[in-house]
Motif scaffolding. Sequence first.
Motif, PDB file in Angstrom:
ATOM      1  N   CYS A  33       0.984  -1.193  -0.078  1.00 38.15           N
ATOM      2  CA  CYS A  33      -0.046  -0.040  -0.050  1.00 38.15           C
ATOM      3  C   CYS A  33       0.874   1.168  -0.010  1.00 38.15           C
ATOM      4  O   CYS A  33       0.413   2.261  -0.251  1.00 38.15           O
ATOM      5  CB  CYS A  33      -1.146  -0.029   1.201  1.00 38.15           C
ATOM      6  SG  CYS A  33      -0.177   0.657   2.719  1.00 38.15           S
ATOM      7  N   GLY A  34       1.987   1.182   0.216  1.00 39.29           N
ATOM      8  CA  GLY A  34       3.115   2.276   0.342  1.00 39.29           C
ATOM      9  C   GLY A  34       3.654   2.644   1.612  1.00 39.29           C
ATOM     10  O   GLY A  34       4.545   3.331   1.671  1.00 39.29           O
ATOM     11  N   ASP A  35       2.972   2.195   2.672  1.00 40.95           N
ATOM     12  CA  ASP A  35       3.351   2.264   4.083  1.00 40.95           C
ATOM     13  C   ASP A  35       4.386   1.315   4.309  1.00 40.95           C
ATOM     14  O   ASP A  35       4.823   0.737   3.472  1.00 40.95           O
ATOM     15  CB  ASP A  35       2.227   2.470   4.994  1.00 40.95           C
ATOM     16  CG  ASP A  35       2.470   3.096   6.232  1.00 40.95           C
ATOM     17  OD1 ASP A  35       3.619   3.266   6.561  1.00 40.95           O
ATOM     18  OD2 ASP A  35       1.537   3.492   7.107  1.00 40.95           O
ATOM     19  N   CYS A  53       0.450  -3.590   9.324  1.00 37.24           N
ATOM     20  CA  CYS A  53       0.544  -2.282   8.461  1.00 37.24           C
ATOM     21  C   CYS A  53      -0.255  -1.391   8.982  1.00 37.24           C
ATOM     22  O   CYS A  53      -1.515  -1.362   9.171  1.00 37.24           O
ATOM     23  CB  CYS A  53       0.479  -2.346   7.017  1.00 37.24           C
ATOM     24  SG  CYS A  53       0.498  -0.629   6.245  1.00 37.24           S
ATOM     25  N   PRO A  54      -0.011  -0.285   9.372  1.00 34.83           N
ATOM     26  CA  PRO A  54      -0.814   1.092  10.147  1.00 34.83           C
ATOM     27  C   PRO A  54      -1.876   1.573   9.209  1.00 34.83           C
ATOM     28  O   PRO A  54      -2.879   2.008   9.564  1.00 34.83           O
ATOM     29  CB  PRO A  54       0.098   1.821  10.815  1.00 34.83           C
ATOM     30  CG  PRO A  54       1.432   1.916  10.072  1.00 34.83           C
ATOM     31  CD  PRO A  54       1.232   0.510   9.604  1.00 34.83           C
ATOM     32  N   LEU A  58      -3.343  -5.396   5.866  1.00 32.53           N
ATOM     33  CA  LEU A  58      -2.421  -6.259   5.813  1.00 32.53           C
ATOM     34  C   LEU A  58      -1.519  -6.758   6.952  1.00 32.53           C
ATOM     35  O   LEU A  58      -1.239  -5.776   7.530  1.00 32.53           O
ATOM     36  CB  LEU A  58      -1.601  -6.235   4.414  1.00 32.53           C
ATOM     37  CG  LEU A  58      -2.289  -6.264   3.252  1.00 32.53           C
ATOM     38  CD1 LEU A  58      -1.325  -5.789   2.023  1.00 32.53           C
ATOM     39  CD2 LEU A  58      -2.750  -7.255   2.688  1.00 32.53           C
ATOM     40  N   MET A  59      -1.176  -7.746   6.972  1.00 29.39           N
ATOM     41  CA  MET A  59      -0.497  -8.457   8.013  1.00 29.39           C
ATOM     42  C   MET A  59       0.634  -9.558   7.450  1.00 29.39           C
ATOM     43  O   MET A  59       0.180 -10.187   6.579  1.00 29.39           O
ATOM     44  CB  MET A  59      -1.130  -9.246   9.053  1.00 29.39           C
ATOM     45  CG  MET A  59      -2.048  -8.470   9.901  1.00 29.39           C
ATOM     46  SD  MET A  59      -3.023  -9.229  11.076  1.00 29.39           S
ATOM     47  CE  MET A  59      -4.252  -9.797   9.976  1.00 29.39           C
ATOM     48  N   ILE A  60       1.555  -9.567   8.140  1.00 32.95           N
ATOM     49  CA  ILE A  60       3.031 -10.382   7.493  1.00 32.95           C
ATOM     50  C   ILE A  60       3.401 -11.146   8.844  1.00 32.95           C
ATOM     51  O   ILE A  60       3.225 -10.856  10.057  1.00 32.95           O
ATOM     52  CB  ILE A  60       4.100  -9.941   6.820  1.00 32.95           C
ATOM     53  CG1 ILE A  60       4.692  -8.853   7.826  1.00 32.95           C
ATOM     54  CG2 ILE A  60       3.819  -9.239   5.645  1.00 32.95           C
ATOM     55  CD1 ILE A  60       6.091  -8.310   7.197  1.00 32.95           C
ATOM     56  N   ARG A  61       3.728 -12.578   8.461  1.00 33.48           N
ATOM     57  CA  ARG A  61       4.332 -13.321   9.750  1.00 33.48           C
ATOM     58  C   ARG A  61       5.951 -13.062   9.589  1.00 33.48           C
ATOM     59  O   ARG A  61       6.556 -13.483   8.443  1.00 33.48           O
ATOM     60  CB  ARG A  61       3.854 -14.800   9.598  1.00 33.48           C
ATOM     61  CG  ARG A  61       4.673 -15.779  10.427  1.00 33.48           C
ATOM     62  CD  ARG A  61       4.349 -17.119  10.264  1.00 33.48           C
ATOM     63  NE  ARG A  61       3.055 -17.080  11.283  1.00 33.48           N
ATOM     64  CZ  ARG A  61       1.877 -17.504  10.762  1.00 33.48           C
ATOM     65  NH1 ARG A  61       1.695 -17.725   9.717  1.00 33.48           N
ATOM     66  NH2 ARG A  61       0.839 -17.318  11.747  1.00 33.48           N
TER      67      ARG A  61
END
Length: 86
Positions: A33-35, A53-54, A58-61
């Motif tokens: 998203c750019g952040d 991501c604030p 989306l979240m990543i492990r």
Amino acid sequence: MSDDEGLSIYDEIEIEDMTFDEAMQTYFYPCPCGDKFQIALGDLLDEQDIAVCPSCSLMIRVVFDLDDLPKPPSAGQSGGQVPVAV
């Protein structure tokens, strides 16, 4: 590492691919998203492995080994703290 079966994880990222900000004690990784995804060192030391991501959902492990994490600053080091008279 964490019990998050209900979460929708965008990707799994090796911690070596993330950027560590020593002043903030936080790891960052670019988000589509750019952040940036972010996760605090303290969370990793508590065996939490989901960076968020604030700006989007989306979240990543984060794939890491506890033994390879930097040690948090000790309480004896005041860092940038300055005593203030009240």
